[in-house]
Design an enzyme around this catalytic site. Structure first.
Site, mmCIF file in Angstrom:
data_model
loop_
_atom_site.group_PDB
_atom_site.id
_atom_site.type_symbol
_atom_site.label_atom_id
_atom_site.label_comp_id
_atom_site.label_asym_id
_atom_site.label_seq_id
_atom_site.Cartn_x
_atom_site.Cartn_y
_atom_site.Cartn_z
ATOM 1 C CG ASP A 50 -1.816 1.198 1.303
ATOM 2 O OD1 ASP A 50 -2.900 1.108 0.704
ATOM 3 O OD2 ASP A 50 -1.456 2.226 1.920
ATOM 4 C CE1 TYR A 55 0.501 7.880 2.624
ATOM 5 C CE2 TYR A 55 0.965 5.607 2.030
ATOM 6 C CZ TYR A 55 0.143 6.554 2.612
ATOM 7 O OH TYR A 55 -1.038 6.140 3.181
ATOM 8 C CE LYS A 84 -3.755 4.655 0.551
ATOM 9 N NZ LYS A 84 -2.357 4.558 0.988
ATOM 10 C CG HIS A 115 -4.747 9.812 0.419
ATOM 11 N ND1 HIS A 115 -3.421 9.662 0.142
ATOM 12 C CD2 HIS A 115 -4.877 9.386 1.698
ATOM 13 C CE1 HIS A 115 -2.787 9.174 1.191
ATOM 14 N NE2 HIS A 115 -3.654 8.993 2.150
HETATM 15 N N1 LIG Z 1 -5.514 6.241 3.529
HETATM 16 C C1 LIG Z 1 -4.990 6.954 4.490
HETATM 17 O O1 LIG Z 1 -5.343 8.140 4.705
HETATM 18 C C2 LIG Z 1 -3.945 6.326 5.361
HETATM 19 C C3 LIG Z 1 -3.577 6.962 6.541
HETATM 20 C C4 LIG Z 1 -2.633 6.346 7.352
HETATM 21 C C5 LIG Z 1 -2.085 5.127 7.001
HETATM 22 N N2 LIG Z 1 -2.445 4.526 5.814
HETATM 23 C C6 LIG Z 1 -1.820 3.249 5.371
HETATM 24 O O2 LIG Z 1 -1.833 2.331 6.465
HETATM 25 C C7 LIG Z 1 -0.485 1.974 6.802
HETATM 26 C C8 LIG Z 1 -0.355 1.685 8.298
HETATM 27 O O3 LIG Z 1 -0.681 2.787 9.088
HETATM 28 P P1 LIG Z 1 0.428 3.653 9.880
HETATM 29 O O4 LIG Z 1 1.663 3.707 9.095
HETATM 30 O O5 LIG Z 1 -0.242 4.933 10.233
HETATM 31 O O6 LIG Z 1 0.647 2.908 11.244
HETATM 32 P P2 LIG Z 1 0.717 1.437 11.888
HETATM 33 O O7 LIG Z 1 0.932 0.398 10.868
HETATM 34 O O8 LIG Z 1 -0.450 1.343 12.800
HETATM 35 O O9 LIG Z 1 2.009 1.589 12.812
HETATM 36 C C9 LIG Z 1 3.272 1.848 12.293
HETATM 37 C C10 LIG Z 1 4.226 1.974 13.478
HETATM 38 O O10 LIG Z 1 4.273 0.743 14.186
HETATM 39 C C11 LIG Z 1 5.603 0.269 14.279
HETATM 40 N N3 LIG Z 1 5.546 -1.202 14.194
HETATM 41 C C12 LIG Z 1 5.202 -1.935 13.108
HETATM 42 N N4 LIG Z 1 5.191 -3.247 13.408
HETATM 43 C C13 LIG Z 1 5.530 -3.356 14.703
HETATM 44 C C14 LIG Z 1 5.691 -4.458 15.570
HETATM 45 N N5 LIG Z 1 5.502 -5.705 15.151
HETATM 46 N N6 LIG Z 1 6.056 -4.204 16.863
HETATM 47 C C15 LIG Z 1 6.244 -2.943 17.292
HETATM 48 N N7 LIG Z 1 6.099 -1.855 16.511
HETATM 49 C C16 LIG Z 1 5.742 -2.055 15.222
HETATM 50 C C17 LIG Z 1 6.336 0.914 13.131
HETATM 51 O O11 LIG Z 1 7.702 1.062 13.428
HETATM 52 P P3 LIG Z 1 8.915 0.738 12.390
HETATM 53 O O12 LIG Z 1 8.494 1.147 11.026
HETATM 54 O O13 LIG Z 1 10.017 1.567 12.939
HETATM 55 O O14 LIG Z 1 9.186 -0.734 12.517
HETATM 56 C C18 LIG Z 1 5.645 2.278 13.071
HETATM 57 O O15 LIG Z 1 6.185 3.181 14.030
HETATM 58 C C19 LIG Z 1 0.328 3.176 6.323
HETATM 59 O O16 LIG Z 1 1.707 2.923 6.272
HETATM 60 C C20 LIG Z 1 -0.344 3.451 4.995
HETATM 61 O O17 LIG Z 1 0.087 2.513 4.034
HETATM 62 C C21 LIG Z 1 -3.393 5.095 5.019
#
Ligand SMILES: NC(=O)c1ccc[n+]([C@@H]2O[C@H](COP(=O)([O-])OP(=O)(O)OC[C@H]3O[C@@H](n4cnc5c(N)ncnc54)[C@H](OP(=O)(O)O)[C@@H]3O)[C@@H](O)[C@H]2O)c1
Length: 316
Positions: A50, A55, A84, A115
């Site tokens: 994704d 990004y 997106k 988005h």
């Molecule tokens: N459509 C939208 O508006 C939108 C908005 C937000 C997100 N998204 C999508 O959803 C994805 C995920 O959301 P997000 O990036 O906000 O947050 P998330 O996946 O909830 O959390 C990411 C955080 O968790 C840490 N992490 C990951 N796996 C872990 C584990 N097993 N143990 C401990 N910590 C862990 C990562 O650290 P490290 O990377 O340092 O390992 C990072 O700091 C995004 O990357 C994006 O692709 C979409």
């Protein structure tokens, strides 16, 4: 209790295509980190990535995907790549997707998502802002998310994307799309969904209307704050797994696609490990929001883009 391991599965979309229920998220992954993490993910068995225009890492995603395909027995059609369209591009989606495909070095994407549900002014950069730091949106009376979605659907007919959908939307707004004449129903809706914002109403609404839901920020976004929650920690101890495994497996148990982001190789691999949670644990995690409700992502707009969701209404 020894955990009952579950494989990553494919869910059926309403257009007959399939989508893997775990993806690597890439938001905030720098170009170098992004290349390495996508490569690690694909080599570990992820088939779903994704990304998004905003990004600024589509080039890295595309390089990793293409390099991986050269080394692997898998073909492009075995992978599911999402990007997106940014709100500043909504009025010209054909140019937007051609630009994304150019950066990705791909002929098509599997899923192209709006988005947000609000358009922004063009010609002032990727996130146009006024003097107070608010994103500069176009009034929905002039150009609404329905107008943007109508233009987006032409990209399916042209073969640039297999499916389309919308992020950051709520049930009434989806209902309006479904009731609008001559629109393809969205195949996917991607929203912030996790134990502090379970969005039960939205998930049920989409299930009833045959729309696949994607849970973003499943760990509570940057720093993964949800992994400290006492209920999640306790359930993780009960199954002998990590809190991340519980949060991700919960999203899968609800029938959603989950998008954990990591740039750490070991966590990328860990986040593919899913378990079957007992129904009572699925329900217990689904009730945590009664004690603690939190939306981690709120872009700064002058209009409320998250109105009227039963679980969370920042206006009330
Ligand atoms: N459509 C939208 O508006 C939108 C908005 C937000 C997100 N998204 C999508 O959803 C994805 C995920 O959301 P997000 O990036 O906000 O947050 P998330 O996946 O909830 O959390 C990411 C955080 O968790 C840490 N992490 C990951 N796996 C872990 C584990 N097993 N143990 C401990 N910590 C862990 C990562 O650290 P490290 O990377 O340092 O390992 C990072 O700091 C995004 O990357 C994006 O692709 C979409």
């Amino acid at each position: 209790m020894s955990p009952n391991k579950k494989p990553i599965e494919s869910l059926k979309l309403n257009n007959g295509l399939s989508i893997p229920n775990v993806a690597l998220g890439t938001w905030k992954a720098s170009p170098d980190d992004c290349y390495n993490s996508v490569m690690t993910a694909l080599k570990s068995g992820y088939t779903h990535i994704d990304t998004a225009r905003i990004y600024r890492n589509e080039v890295s995603v595309g390089r990793a995907v293409n390099d991986f395909l050269k080394q692997s027995h898998l073909k492009r059609e075995d992978l599911f790549i999402t990007t997106k369209i940014s709100p500043f591009e909504f009025q010209d989606p054909e140019n937007a997707i051609l630009d994304s495909l150019e950066r990705l070095q791909l002929d098509y994407v599997d899923l192209y998502l709006m988005h947000h549900c609000v358009a922004e002014v063009t010609g002032e950069g990727i996130t146009p802002r006024d003097e107070n730091g608010f994103r500069k949106h176009i009034s929905p009376e002039v150009f609404s998310y329905v107008d943007a979605y109508r233009l987006l659907q032409n990209l399916v007919a042209k073969g640039y994307t297999k499916s389309i959908g919308i992020c950051n939307i709520n049930s009434p707004k989806i209902q309006r799309l479904l009731e609008t004449k001559d629109l393809i129903p969205p195949a996917v809706v991607q929203c912030e969904i996790h134990p502090y914002l379970p969005q039960h109403e939205l998930v049920e609404f989409c299930k009833a209307n045959n729309i696949v839901v994607e849970s973003y920020s499943p760990l509570g976004s940057t720093g993964a704050p949800l992994l400290q929650d006492s209920v999640i920690v306790e359930i993780a101890q009960k199954y002998g797994v990590t809190p991340a495994c519980v949060a991700i497996s919960w999203a899968v148990a609800r029938g959603t696609v989950v998008l954990p982001k990591s740039t750490t190789a070991q966590r990328i691999k860990e986040n593919m490990f899913l378990i079957e949670l007992d129904e009572e644990d699925v329900n217990l995690i689904g009730s945590i929001y009664k004690r603690m409700t939190k939306r981690y992502l709120e872009p700064k707009w002058k209009i409320n883009v998250y109105d009227s969701d039963a679980d969370f209404n920042p206006l009330t």
